[in-house]
Design a protein around this motif. Structure first.
Motif, PDB file in Angstrom:
ATOM      1  N   VAL A   1      36.658 -38.026   4.135  1.00  0.00           N
ATOM      2  CA  VAL A   1      35.652 -39.033   3.771  1.00  0.00           C
ATOM      3  C   VAL A   1      35.878 -39.529   2.349  1.00  0.00           C
ATOM      4  N   ARG A   2      36.222 -38.620   1.419  1.00  0.00           N
ATOM      5  CA  ARG A   2      36.456 -39.033   0.034  1.00  0.00           C
ATOM      6  C   ARG A   2      37.672 -39.937  -0.088  1.00  0.00           C
ATOM      7  N   LEU A   3      38.730 -39.637   0.665  1.00  0.00           N
ATOM      8  CA  LEU A   3      39.911 -40.500   0.640  1.00  0.00           C
ATOM      9  C   LEU A   3      39.596 -41.879   1.191  1.00  0.00           C
ATOM     10  N   MET A   4      38.819 -41.945   2.271  1.00  0.00           N
ATOM     11  CA  MET A   4      38.418 -43.239   2.825  1.00  0.00           C
ATOM     12  C   MET A   4      37.521 -43.989   1.855  1.00  0.00           C
ATOM     13  N   GLU A   5      36.627 -43.277   1.170  1.00  0.00           N
ATOM     14  CA  GLU A   5      35.748 -43.930   0.198  1.00  0.00           C
ATOM     15  C   GLU A   5      36.551 -44.492  -0.977  1.00  0.00           C
ATOM     16  N   ASN A   6      37.502 -43.713  -1.498  1.00  0.00           N
ATOM     17  CA  ASN A   6      38.340 -44.203  -2.590  1.00  0.00           C
ATOM     18  C   ASN A   6      39.141 -45.430  -2.170  1.00  0.00           C
ATOM     19  N   ALA A   7      39.686 -45.401  -0.965  1.00  0.00           N
ATOM     20  CA  ALA A   7      40.448 -46.557  -0.477  1.00  0.00           C
ATOM     21  C   ALA A   7      39.551 -47.782  -0.326  1.00  0.00           C
ATOM     22  N   PHE A   8      38.325 -47.586   0.150  1.00  0.00           N
ATOM     23  CA  PHE A   8      37.396 -48.710   0.311  1.00  0.00           C
ATOM     24  C   PHE A   8      36.987 -49.292  -1.043  1.00  0.00           C
ATOM     25  N   LEU A   9      36.694 -48.426  -2.018  1.00  0.00           N
ATOM     26  CA  LEU A   9      36.319 -48.912  -3.350  1.00  0.00           C
ATOM     27  C   LEU A   9      37.482 -49.642  -4.014  1.00  0.00           C
ATOM     28  N   LEU A  10      38.693 -49.128  -3.850  1.00  0.00           N
ATOM     29  CA  LEU A  10      39.861 -49.808  -4.404  1.00  0.00           C
ATOM     30  C   LEU A  10      40.111 -51.150  -3.724  1.00  0.00           C
ATOM     31  N   LEU A  11      39.843 -51.218  -2.430  1.00  0.00           N
ATOM     32  CA  LEU A  11      40.003 -52.486  -1.725  1.00  0.00           C
ATOM     33  C   LEU A  11      39.019 -53.528  -2.237  1.00  0.00           C
ATOM     34  N   LEU A  12      37.772 -53.116  -2.472  1.00  0.00           N
ATOM     35  CA  LEU A  12      36.786 -54.039  -3.040  1.00  0.00           C
ATOM     36  C   LEU A  12      37.177 -54.462  -4.453  1.00  0.00           C
ATOM     37  N   TRP A  13      37.695 -53.513  -5.245  1.00  0.00           N
ATOM     38  CA  TRP A  13      38.171 -53.878  -6.579  1.00  0.00           C
ATOM     39  C   TRP A  13      39.318 -54.876  -6.490  1.00  0.00           C
ATOM     40  N   TYR A  14      40.221 -54.695  -5.553  1.00  0.00           N
ATOM     41  CA  TYR A  14      41.359 -55.595  -5.399  1.00  0.00           C
ATOM     42  C   TYR A  14      40.902 -57.003  -4.999  1.00  0.00           C
TER      43      TYR A  14
END
Length: 363
Positions: free
Chosen positions: A242-255
């Motif tokens: 879940v933490r890896l998916m959350e980090n990927a989602f937050l980075l995608l929004l930042w991108y």
């Protein structure tokens, strides 16, 4: 406390102690057998152990309630000002080392509490694996939160609040579902209200740790030691997925919402570096639990087996979901197919009748 500990340390073994206590510890199993060892512990050594345990707990509190917010704030200021000074970089490195040290002490404390009956010796390779694991995990987590907060400042508060409240109330929900009696043996002098305040502070620290990394000491309010003694691989696996998916989602929004400042930064490369860095932390965690854990001989199952079983469960759920979707599509298409079949059969019958009539008329 520090002066008292130093005073006891320098006076140890110089003055004969009239009273000693005997502790019994078991060795790690060798060839299926474990021996019990008796050891005399003097008053000075017992007091030093108490001080060391208190210092370890204090380092965990200072790391996650002091250094972690400080590191996040300093990195955020560096991004806003678009410069990194020497003094600020030194403070950020010291803050990161403080957090990593606190997480390392949390790991060692959890091991000693869970396996209190055994004589535990942590090897240098284990310390190195924990250091690398926590360094990658904490550094990438802080970087992801800061990058996301630099472009979506309001939403980052919602993310932090949901994470914090979720981990804060999780031990209380588990305690309520277990229907265990309220813990009364924490401190004799504390009243019920005081005990509740102490437990709230403990879960507050637990939520602060899980905001940045996996807490090795899992709080269990129904246990007399307030720490879970079982090694729950599935909970750890779910946390990291879940933490890896959350980090990927937050980075995608930042991108997607990055500002003009990040035009001078290779955003795709930074995206991949942070995800790979977090995966490197998971890798060192797996190495530690699989090869370097001081009590790995006591595990009923390894973490790799738990990961494989979790992935098998997820694969089974995905396959079951796909099969239900396919059945639904077939069920939706079946009436149309029957109508088409009936229509085609009617056209074939009409053609046969016309041919028969033409043949009869010619005859």
């Amino acid at each position: 406390r520090c002066v008292e500990a130093l005073y006891i340390y320098f006076r140890a073994e110089r003055v004969e102690e009239p009273y000693v206590s005997i502790t019994k510890k078991r060795q790690m199993p060798k060839d299926g057998y474990s021996e019990e060892i008796e050891k005399e512990v003097g008053q000075a050594e017992g007091k030093l152990r108490t001080h060391r345990s208190a210092f370890s707990r204090a380092s965990v509190i200072q790391a996650f309630l002091g250094s972690a917010p400080q590191l996040t704030l300093q990195l955020y200021i560096c991004i806003l000002q678009q410069e990194v000074t020497v003094a600020r970089s030194i403070f950020m490195v010291l803050s990161l080392l403080s957090i990593v040290y606190g997480a390392l002490r949390c790991n060692i404390l959890a091991i000693k509490i869970k396996y209190d009956d055994y004589d535990i010796r942590v090897k240098p390779a284990a310390y190195l694996c924990i250091f690398m694991w926590r360094s990658f995990e904490i550094a990438t987590r802080v970087a992801v939160l800061v990058l996301f907060g630099s472009v979506l400042r309001i939403w980052v508060f919602l993310i932090v609040l949901l994470n914090f409240l979720g981990f804060f109330f999780y031990p209380w929900v588990i305690f309520w579902l277990s229907k265990s009696p309220f813990p009364e043996n924490i401190e004799k002098e504390l009243s019920r209200v005081g005990t509740t305040i102490v437990l709230c502070l403990l879960t507050f620290l637990y939520a602060g740790i899980n905001m940045f990394c996996w807490s090795a000491a899992q709080v269990e309010l129904s246990d007399p030691d307030l720490i879970s003694k079982s090694q729950n691989w599935y909970r750890m696996t779910v946390y990291y997925i879940v933490r890896l998916m959350e980090n990927a989602f937050l980075l995608l929004l930042w991108y997607i919402y990055r500002t003009d400042f990040y035009l001078y930064v290779c955003a795709p490369m930074l995206f991949l570096q942070l995800l790979i860095g977090y995966c490197m932390g998971i890798f060192f965690m797996l190495v530690f639990y699989q090869f370097c854990h001081p009590c790995k001989k006591l595990f009923s199952s390894s973490i790799t087996e738990a990961l494989l079983s979790c992935f098998n469960i997820l694969y089974f759920i995905c396959q079951h979901h796909k099969s239900t979707l396919l059945k639904g599509k077939v069920a939706m298409k079946s009436p149309e197919n029957t109508d088409e079949a009936q229509g085609s059969s009617k056209t074939i019958d009409s053609q046969n009748r016309s041919i028969h009539q033409s043949v009869s008329s010619n005859a």
